[in-house]
Design an enzyme around this catalytic site. Structure first.
Site, PDB file in Angstrom:
ATOM      1  CG  ASP A  24       8.296  -1.877  -3.564  1.00  0.00           C
ATOM      2  OD1 ASP A  24       8.481  -0.650  -3.666  1.00  0.00           O
ATOM      3  OD2 ASP A  24       7.246  -2.373  -3.131  1.00  0.00           O
ATOM      4  CD  GLU A  26       4.593   8.217  -4.739  1.00  0.00           C
ATOM      5  OE1 GLU A  26       3.440   8.244  -4.281  1.00  0.00           O
ATOM      6  OE2 GLU A  26       5.300   7.199  -4.749  1.00  0.00           O
ATOM      7  CE  LYS A  62       5.485   4.440  -7.168  1.00  0.00           C
ATOM      8  NZ  LYS A  62       6.361   3.769  -6.193  1.00  0.00           N
ATOM      9  CB  THR A  82       1.758   4.852  -7.675  1.00  0.00           C
ATOM     10  OG1 THR A  82       1.937   3.893  -6.637  1.00  0.00           O
ATOM     11  CG2 THR A  82       1.600   6.247  -7.085  1.00  0.00           C
ATOM     12  CG  PHE A 102      -0.596  -0.532  -4.414  1.00  0.00           C
ATOM     13  CD1 PHE A 102       0.030  -0.079  -5.555  1.00  0.00           C
ATOM     14  CD2 PHE A 102      -0.248   0.034  -3.200  1.00  0.00           C
ATOM     15  CE1 PHE A 102       0.978   0.922  -5.506  1.00  0.00           C
ATOM     16  CE2 PHE A 102       0.708   1.040  -3.134  1.00  0.00           C
ATOM     17  CZ  PHE A 102       1.320   1.489  -4.285  1.00  0.00           C
TER      18      PHE A 102
END
Length: 321
Positions: free
Chosen positions: A17, A96, A132, A156, A178
């Site tokens: 990450d 993303e 993403k 996400t 998350f």
């Protein structure tokens, strides 16, 4: 005894990450995932300077208004970073779509296709790229169409069970629930100082989603994200994938204790029965979940703010060129 990190790798695909090239080179994860916040941090390093300059030059040659060139430059920067990362890992990288498009299906589709085209122009095997997208209703609809086109997606900013159900229903390749941000909300709203790992609301949320998917035959990959401590990671050992920051990877590497598998597709069971989610139901159940509503909005705002700051840095470089 192997470290907990090595034990984790035997049961879960470990994802880095971070957008830091040196950290990825050090940790050699299977996959990597980036977002505007991570790219913004990484762009301050010298390793990204050549990519920034190349992205600015590409945008200038692309033409269009200053605003259009700016979006092209930041998209190309993300692609160049993704290409560099793919040279260091065997798996896939997530890139993303601009968070400001989170409530616009057609604009998300357009931007996603452009990112894939940019990767293709850079000679990258696009099957190694995940696009993403925020798990809004509009984002999920965009992902549904992209998946039909052969463009795999990572949904996400996922905080609720109804988001997870809708993503699986849409055929999304992967979701990123998350964990830590769910914990943050519950700590702030409850006044508690902590939760034991086995009672962590983020852990419980991901465990519920994982078991629902496996018990009902959904192929969507579950990748836990946004961890605050290694206890959360250990409670999700066995999850399909976990995306972990370098700092927590180091903690796991330094821990020689025994790691017990917590999630397993062979033993998964769920009281939640599959059903079709329509837009009205999605929006109502989202509205009823204060945590998910607040954290989704907050996450989109944060990513958008970092995207704007990244554009500011790119603009400064373009003006200095």
């Amino acid at each position: 005894m192997n470290s907990k990190l090595e034990q984790l790798k035997t049961m879960t695909t470990v994802v880095a990450d971070t957008g830091d090239i040196e950290a990825i080179r050090q940790w050699r994860p299977e996959d990597a995932t980036t977002n505007p916040s991570l790219l913004l941090k990484a762009a301050a390093s010298e390793a990204y300077r050549p990519m920034l300059e190349k992205a600015v030059a590409y945008a200038a040659n692309h033409g269009g208004s200053d605003a259009e060139q700016l979006t092209v430059a930041t998209d190309m920067l993300a692609v160049l970073a993704g290409k560099e990362i793919l040279g260091l890992i065997p798996g896939v990288v997530s890139t993303e779509v601009d968070a400001r498009l989170s409530f616009d299906t057609s604009a998300t589709l357009e931007r996603a296709r452009r990112l894939v085209d940019f990767y293709d122009r850079q000679g990258v095997d696009t099957s190694r790229v995940l696009i993403k997208i925020a798990s809004t209703w509009e984002g999920i609809r965009a992902a549904e169409q992209l998946e039909k086109e052969g463009i795999r997606c990572n949904l996400t900013l996922l905080f609720s069970f109804v988001q997870a159900v809708a993503c699986a229903q849409a055929g999304a390749h992967l979701i990123s629930p998350f964990v830590g941000r769910i914990l943050d909300w519950h700590l702030a709203s409850s006044g508690r100082d902590n939760y034991p790992a086995e009672e962590d609301p983020g852990v419980l949320s991901v465990s519920r989603i994982y078991n629902y998917y496996k018990a009902n035959g959904f192929n969507t990959v579950v990748m836990g994200a946004s961890f605050r401590n290694t206890g959360e990671i250990e409670m999700l050992a066995g999850c399909d994938r976990l995306t972990i920051s370098p700092a927590l990877l180091q903690e796991l590497k330094d821990d020689q204790g025994t790691l017990t598998r917590k999630l397993n597709p062979e033993t998964a069971s769920s009281p939640d029965k599959p059903g079709q989610i329509n837009e009205k139901q999605f929006r109502w159940e989202s509205n009823e979940d204060a945590m998910a509503t607040e954290k989704l909005a907050d996450g989109i705002r944060r990513f958008a703010a970092d995207q704007i700051e990244l554009e500011h840095r790119v603009r400064q470089l373009a003006q200095a060129a």
